[in-house]
Motif scaffolding. Structure first.
Motif, PDB file in Angstrom:
ATOM      1  N   MET A  88      26.676  -9.964 -16.447  1.00  0.00           N
ATOM      2  CA  MET A  88      25.290 -10.256 -16.116  1.00  0.00           C
ATOM      3  C   MET A  88      24.643  -8.989 -15.586  1.00  0.00           C
ATOM      4  SD  MET A  88      23.826 -13.108 -13.425  1.00  0.00           S
ATOM      5  CE  MET A  88      22.112 -13.072 -12.906  1.00  0.00           C
ATOM      6  N   PRO A  89      23.542  -8.500 -16.202  1.00  0.00           N
ATOM      7  CA  PRO A  89      22.884  -7.281 -15.725  1.00  0.00           C
ATOM      8  C   PRO A  89      22.403  -7.458 -14.287  1.00  0.00           C
ATOM      9  CG  PRO A  89      22.057  -7.931 -17.887  1.00  0.00           C
ATOM     10  CD  PRO A  89      22.896  -9.063 -17.392  1.00  0.00           C
ATOM     11  N   SER A  90      22.411  -6.369 -13.541  1.00  0.00           N
ATOM     12  CA  SER A  90      21.971  -6.437 -12.150  1.00  0.00           C
ATOM     13  C   SER A  90      20.502  -6.822 -12.079  1.00  0.00           C
ATOM     14  CB  SER A  90      22.194  -5.091 -11.459  1.00  0.00           C
ATOM     15  OG  SER A  90      21.627  -5.108 -10.161  1.00  0.00           O
ATOM     16  N   VAL A  91      20.199  -7.742 -11.194  1.00  0.00           N
ATOM     17  CA  VAL A  91      18.815  -8.165 -11.004  1.00  0.00           C
ATOM     18  C   VAL A  91      18.123  -7.274  -9.989  1.00  0.00           C
ATOM     19  CG1 VAL A  91      19.259  -9.789  -9.109  1.00  0.00           C
ATOM     20  CG2 VAL A  91      17.371 -10.235 -10.686  1.00  0.00           C
ATOM     21  N   PHE A  92      18.888  -6.427  -9.320  1.00  0.00           N
ATOM     22  CA  PHE A  92      18.312  -5.580  -8.284  1.00  0.00           C
ATOM     23  C   PHE A  92      17.844  -4.244  -8.856  1.00  0.00           C
ATOM     24  CE2 PHE A  92      20.999  -7.936  -4.960  1.00  0.00           C
ATOM     25  CZ  PHE A  92      19.963  -8.833  -4.729  1.00  0.00           C
ATOM     26  N   GLU A  93      16.791  -3.726  -8.264  1.00  0.00           N
ATOM     27  CA  GLU A  93      16.123  -2.504  -8.723  1.00  0.00           C
ATOM     28  C   GLU A  93      16.135  -1.486  -7.596  1.00  0.00           C
ATOM     29  OE1 GLU A  93      14.779   0.238 -10.583  1.00  0.00           O
ATOM     30  OE2 GLU A  93      14.468  -1.531 -11.842  1.00  0.00           O
ATOM     31  N   THR A  94      16.337  -0.231  -7.970  1.00  0.00           N
ATOM     32  CA  THR A  94      16.352   0.834  -6.961  1.00  0.00           C
ATOM     33  C   THR A  94      14.993   1.490  -6.790  1.00  0.00           C
ATOM     34  OG1 THR A  94      17.070   2.396  -8.676  1.00  0.00           O
ATOM     35  CG2 THR A  94      18.790   1.333  -7.345  1.00  0.00           C
ATOM     36  N   THR A  95      13.984   0.986  -7.510  1.00  0.00           N
ATOM     37  CA  THR A  95      12.624   1.523  -7.367  1.00  0.00           C
ATOM     38  C   THR A  95      12.192   1.468  -5.900  1.00  0.00           C
ATOM     39  OG1 THR A  95      12.017   0.776  -9.578  1.00  0.00           O
ATOM     40  CG2 THR A  95      10.210   1.173  -8.044  1.00  0.00           C
ATOM     41  N   PRO A  96      11.523   2.485  -5.414  1.00  0.00           N
ATOM     42  CA  PRO A  96      11.006   2.411  -4.043  1.00  0.00           C
ATOM     43  C   PRO A  96      10.161   1.157  -3.847  1.00  0.00           C
ATOM     44  CG  PRO A  96      10.749   4.633  -4.903  1.00  0.00           C
ATOM     45  CD  PRO A  96      11.214   3.786  -6.046  1.00  0.00           C
ATOM     46  N   ALA A  97      10.307   0.533  -2.704  1.00  0.00           N
ATOM     47  CA  ALA A  97       9.631  -0.741  -2.463  1.00  0.00           C
ATOM     48  C   ALA A  97       8.120  -0.631  -2.618  1.00  0.00           C
ATOM     49  CB  ALA A  97       9.983  -1.240  -1.060  1.00  0.00           C
ATOM     50  N   ALA A  98       7.563   0.517  -2.296  1.00  0.00           N
ATOM     51  CA  ALA A  98       6.113   0.666  -2.367  1.00  0.00           C
ATOM     52  C   ALA A  98       5.590   0.503  -3.783  1.00  0.00           C
ATOM     53  CB  ALA A  98       5.705   2.028  -1.805  1.00  0.00           C
ATOM     54  N   ALA A  99       6.422   0.803  -4.779  1.00  0.00           N
ATOM     55  CA  ALA A  99       5.987   0.708  -6.173  1.00  0.00           C
ATOM     56  C   ALA A  99       6.185  -0.683  -6.755  1.00  0.00           C
ATOM     57  CB  ALA A  99       6.751   1.726  -7.010  1.00  0.00           C
ATOM     58  N   ALA A 100       6.788  -1.580  -6.009  1.00  0.00           N
ATOM     59  CA  ALA A 100       7.088  -2.927  -6.504  1.00  0.00           C
ATOM     60  C   ALA A 100       5.968  -3.893  -6.143  1.00  0.00           C
ATOM     61  CB  ALA A 100       8.412  -3.410  -5.929  1.00  0.00           C
ATOM     62  N   GLY A 135      23.193 -17.460 -23.211  1.00  0.00           N
ATOM     63  CA  GLY A 135      22.651 -17.034 -24.493  1.00  0.00           C
ATOM     64  C   GLY A 135      23.686 -16.751 -25.556  1.00  0.00           C
ATOM     65  N   ARG A 136      24.824 -17.412 -25.497  1.00  0.00           N
ATOM     66  CA  ARG A 136      25.884 -17.105 -26.452  1.00  0.00           C
ATOM     67  C   ARG A 136      25.532 -17.557 -27.869  1.00  0.00           C
ATOM     68  NH1 ARG A 136      32.440 -18.092 -25.865  1.00  0.00           N
ATOM     69  NH2 ARG A 136      32.948 -17.850 -28.085  1.00  0.00           N
ATOM     70  N   TYR A 137      24.780 -18.632 -28.010  1.00  0.00           N
ATOM     71  CA  TYR A 137      24.600 -19.240 -29.331  1.00  0.00           C
ATOM     72  C   TYR A 137      23.174 -19.144 -29.872  1.00  0.00           C
ATOM     73  CZ  TYR A 137      29.225 -21.053 -28.428  1.00  0.00           C
ATOM     74  OH  TYR A 137      30.563 -21.144 -28.141  1.00  0.00           O
ATOM     75  N   ARG A 138      22.240 -18.757 -29.049  1.00  0.00           N
ATOM     76  CA  ARG A 138      20.891 -18.529 -29.533  1.00  0.00           C
ATOM     77  C   ARG A 138      20.201 -17.556 -28.587  1.00  0.00           C
ATOM     78  NH1 ARG A 138      16.925 -23.709 -28.278  1.00  0.00           N
ATOM     79  NH2 ARG A 138      16.812 -23.424 -26.029  1.00  0.00           N
ATOM     80  N   LYS A 139      19.177 -16.918 -29.106  1.00  0.00           N
ATOM     81  CA  LYS A 139      18.457 -15.954 -28.290  1.00  0.00           C
ATOM     82  C   LYS A 139      17.768 -16.667 -27.143  1.00  0.00           C
ATOM     83  CE  LYS A 139      14.986 -12.284 -28.501  1.00  0.00           C
ATOM     84  NZ  LYS A 139      14.009 -11.569 -29.359  1.00  0.00           N
ATOM     85  N   THR A 140      17.938 -16.160 -25.952  1.00  0.00           N
ATOM     86  CA  THR A 140      17.271 -16.736 -24.790  1.00  0.00           C
ATOM     87  C   THR A 140      16.271 -15.743 -24.230  1.00  0.00           C
ATOM     88  OG1 THR A 140      19.014 -15.889 -23.331  1.00  0.00           O
ATOM     89  CG2 THR A 140      19.267 -18.142 -24.159  1.00  0.00           C
ATOM     90  N   ASP A 141      15.276 -16.273 -23.617  1.00  0.00           N
ATOM     91  CA  ASP A 141      14.265 -15.430 -22.980  1.00  0.00           C
ATOM     92  C   ASP A 141      14.729 -15.132 -21.559  1.00  0.00           C
ATOM     93  OD1 ASP A 141      12.591 -15.450 -25.220  1.00  0.00           O
ATOM     94  OD2 ASP A 141      11.704 -17.357 -24.625  1.00  0.00           O
ATOM     95  N   ALA A 142      15.638 -14.180 -21.449  1.00  0.00           N
ATOM     96  CA  ALA A 142      16.136 -13.800 -20.131  1.00  0.00           C
ATOM     97  C   ALA A 142      14.999 -13.210 -19.318  1.00  0.00           C
ATOM     98  CB  ALA A 142      17.268 -12.792 -20.266  1.00  0.00           C
ATOM     99  N   PRO A 143      14.876 -13.599 -18.051  1.00  0.00           N
ATOM    100  CA  PRO A 143      13.784 -13.082 -17.231  1.00  0.00           C
ATOM    101  C   PRO A 143      13.826 -11.558 -17.123  1.00  0.00           C
ATOM    102  CG  PRO A 143      14.878 -14.921 -16.152  1.00  0.00           C
ATOM    103  CD  PRO A 143      15.734 -14.542 -17.320  1.00  0.00           C
ATOM    104  N   GLU A 144      12.724 -10.921 -17.437  1.00  0.00           N
ATOM    105  CA  GLU A 144      12.638  -9.465 -17.317  1.00  0.00           C
ATOM    106  C   GLU A 144      12.038  -9.114 -15.959  1.00  0.00           C
ATOM    107  OE1 GLU A 144      10.775  -7.658 -20.698  1.00  0.00           O
ATOM    108  OE2 GLU A 144      11.712  -9.058 -22.099  1.00  0.00           O
ATOM    109  N   VAL A 145      12.655  -9.635 -14.935  1.00  0.00           N
ATOM    110  CA  VAL A 145      12.184  -9.388 -13.576  1.00  0.00           C
ATOM    111  C   VAL A 145      13.324  -8.816 -12.756  1.00  0.00           C
ATOM    112  CG1 VAL A 145      10.394 -11.161 -13.653  1.00  0.00           C
ATOM    113  CG2 VAL A 145      12.678 -11.779 -12.883  1.00  0.00           C
ATOM    114  N   ARG A 146      12.990  -7.925 -11.863  1.00  0.00           N
ATOM    115  CA  ARG A 146      13.971  -7.310 -10.995  1.00  0.00           C
ATOM    116  C   ARG A 146      13.419  -7.306  -9.584  1.00  0.00           C
ATOM    117  NH1 ARG A 146      17.855  -4.372 -13.756  1.00  0.00           N
ATOM    118  NH2 ARG A 146      18.032  -2.693 -12.258  1.00  0.00           N
ATOM    119  N   LEU A 147      14.333  -7.245  -8.636  1.00  0.00           N
ATOM    120  CA  LEU A 147      13.959  -7.347  -7.233  1.00  0.00           C
ATOM    121  C   LEU A 147      14.472  -6.142  -6.465  1.00  0.00           C
ATOM    122  CD1 LEU A 147      12.770  -9.253  -4.978  1.00  0.00           C
ATOM    123  CD2 LEU A 147      15.135 -10.029  -4.626  1.00  0.00           C
ATOM    124  N   VAL A 148      13.611  -5.542  -5.680  1.00  0.00           N
ATOM    125  CA  VAL A 148      14.061  -4.504  -4.754  1.00  0.00           C
ATOM    126  C   VAL A 148      14.810  -5.210  -3.626  1.00  0.00           C
ATOM    127  CG1 VAL A 148      13.353  -2.701  -3.140  1.00  0.00           C
ATOM    128  CG2 VAL A 148      12.131  -2.996  -5.302  1.00  0.00           C
TER     129      VAL A 148
END
Length: 460
Positions: free
Chosen positions: A1-13, A117-130
């Motif tokens: 599972m890709p990391s949901v956390f982001e290293t972007t500085p908090a001010a840019a989020a 998403g093993r059997y069909r394409k899923t719309d995985a959330p493209e969201v990340r959290l600082v």
């Protein structure tokens, strides 16, 4: 599972502001006039789960408003922020203020990002959290990754998740952390004295097996995990109705959650000598299937009369628990999707647990509350032990009555636990029937996070 956390500085989020009925008035006073008008025009009332994105003057998202229950509400859900990944537009976000429990909110955000998403394409959330300041982001990711493992294994249908595939998943996990791995397969089970595991699985064309791996310093305290790995349960000759068979791909949920727990323990490098035992079988119907009133001698030596072939999970666990006790672990834990009686008593979200160790019981209950991984203690009630009596064998696997089904299952298993210093049995469901925040519909990781918290406190 890709990391949901982001290293972007908090001010840019993009900031997420949590509001309740009690705090909304104060929060609204600090909003820009245009943003407040937008919120009012959209009828935002800070009700639980209500989400509103506020636009900036350039058309981008200025911030997000998200409603929570009041702090004192009896229905307050610490995982409410777990709904956010499915509600937010793509982007990087941060918590602008503190929800009720900031660590659980971040964990919920990560758990809510899961999609199968093993059997069909899923719309995985493209969201990340600082990651919020002051939390252990690595530990949260450890728990989220383990939950994804359990969910993936349970959600995979039985044609692709039989005993062999479950063994392969366990071997992959063992290899990842340098654990020693062994698997006893097919008729070799009878030669090595695992007659109950073999009896349950012998009717399937997919050979039964006992998965066994060990990790850690042999000098550390011994902790053994046993997981029910019934990869599909027809009920055997006591055949389930079609409605009862519909989600029986989840009947290996105990094994899936034991593997998730083992992954957390090994990744955190807890100071234990960990052993994992998984009896992996398919309870099928064929001419050589075990029958009602058959009698088998167990690994422990007790003779077991088959009162019902649909009470097979306790049979395979019995042989594995007997093996586990032979090396006298300090702590022996078993997880299994075992009884409908547990669901009748407590529903799908609240698994019962059993132990005679009062300190362990208190610790499990406390850790379950702290991790929002609900568990409820049920009694190993000695007077019900006689319900397991057989007129022709040492014990019957399924009493003929309809009372106390989860308790009598626990009492049955207790007969096969001897040398462990402490024993914990959890009768999980392993499935979320209706999606909730941080808990998508389908396979679920239950009890593993609470037990990981307990082991971390004792052996971290």
């Amino acid at each position: 599972m890709p990391s949901v956390f982001e290293t972007t500085p908090a001010a840019a989020a993009i900031p997420i502001t949590f509001a309740t009925d009690a705090t909304w008035q104060a929060i609204s006073k600090h909003l820009p006039a245009e943003a407040l008008k937008f919120a009012e025009a959209n009828g935002f009332k800070a009700s639980p789960g209500k989400c509103l994105t506020l636009p900036a003057s350039d058309g981008r998202i200025a911030q997000v408003l998200f409603g929570l229950e009041d702090e004192t509400s009896p229905s307050r859900d610490p995982f409410r922020p777990g709904a956010l990944p499915g509600l937010l537009p793509p982007g990087v976000y941060r918590f602008a203020n503190s929800p009720h429990d900031i660590r659980l909110a971040a964990l919920a955000f990560a758990l809510g990002s899961y999609r199968f998403g093993r059997y069909r394409k899923t719309d995985a959330p493209e969201v990340r959290l600082v990651p919020p300041e002051g939390i252990d982001a690595a530990d949260i990711l450890r728990m989220a990754d383990a939950a994804a493992l359990a969910r993936d294994l349970i959600n995979t249908p039985s044609n692709d998740m039989g005993p062999e595939e479950l063994a392969e998943a366990a071997q992959t996990l063992a290899a990842r952390f340098g654990a020693s791995f062994n698997c006893i397969t097919g008729d070799e089970l009878t030669r090595q004295n695992f007659p109950l595991i073999h009896a349950v699985g012998m009717a399937s064309t997919r050979a039964p097996r006992l998965i066994d791996f060990s990790w850690g310093d042999p000098g550390h305290p011994k902790v053994t995990l046993v997981g029910k790995g019934v990869c599909f349960d027809t009920g055997g000759l006591d055949l389930k109705p079609s409605s009862g068979m519909l989600i029986m791909k989840k009947d290996m949920g105990g094994a899936a959650n034991v593997l998730a727990l083992a992954q957390m323990v090994m990744d955190a490098k807890l100071k234990v000598r960990l052993r994992v035992l998984i009896p992996a079988v398919e309870n099928a119907v064929a001419g050589n299937a075990f029958r009602p009133l058959d009698i088998f001698k167990s690994r422990k030596g007790l003779t077991v009369e088959i009162g019902n072939t649909d009470a097979e999970g306790r049979l395979v666990l019995a042989d594995a628990l007997a093996l586990a006790g032979e090396e006298k672990p300090e702590l022996l834990i078993d997880l299994g999707t075992l009884t409908g009686a547990a669901r009748v008593a407590l529903g799908p979200d609240l698994p019962p647990f059993y132990t005679n160790d009062e300190t362990l019981a208190e610790d499990v209950a406390r850790c379950a509350r702290q991790e929002n991984d609900p568990l409820w203690r049920m009694p190993l009630w000695p007077p019900y032990d006689s319900l397991l009596d057989s007129k022709v064998a040492d014990i019957n696997n399924a009493p003929s009555g309809t009372f106390a089904g989860s308790i009598t299952c626990a009492l049955f298993l207790q007969r096969f636990v001897e040398a462990a210093t402490s024993w914990l049995h959890v009768d999980i469901y392993g499935w979320t029937p209706t999606a909730k925040p941080a808990r998508p519909e389908g396979g679920e990781c239950q009890a593993a996070r609470a037990i990981y918290k307990l082991l971390g406190e004792r052996y971290g």
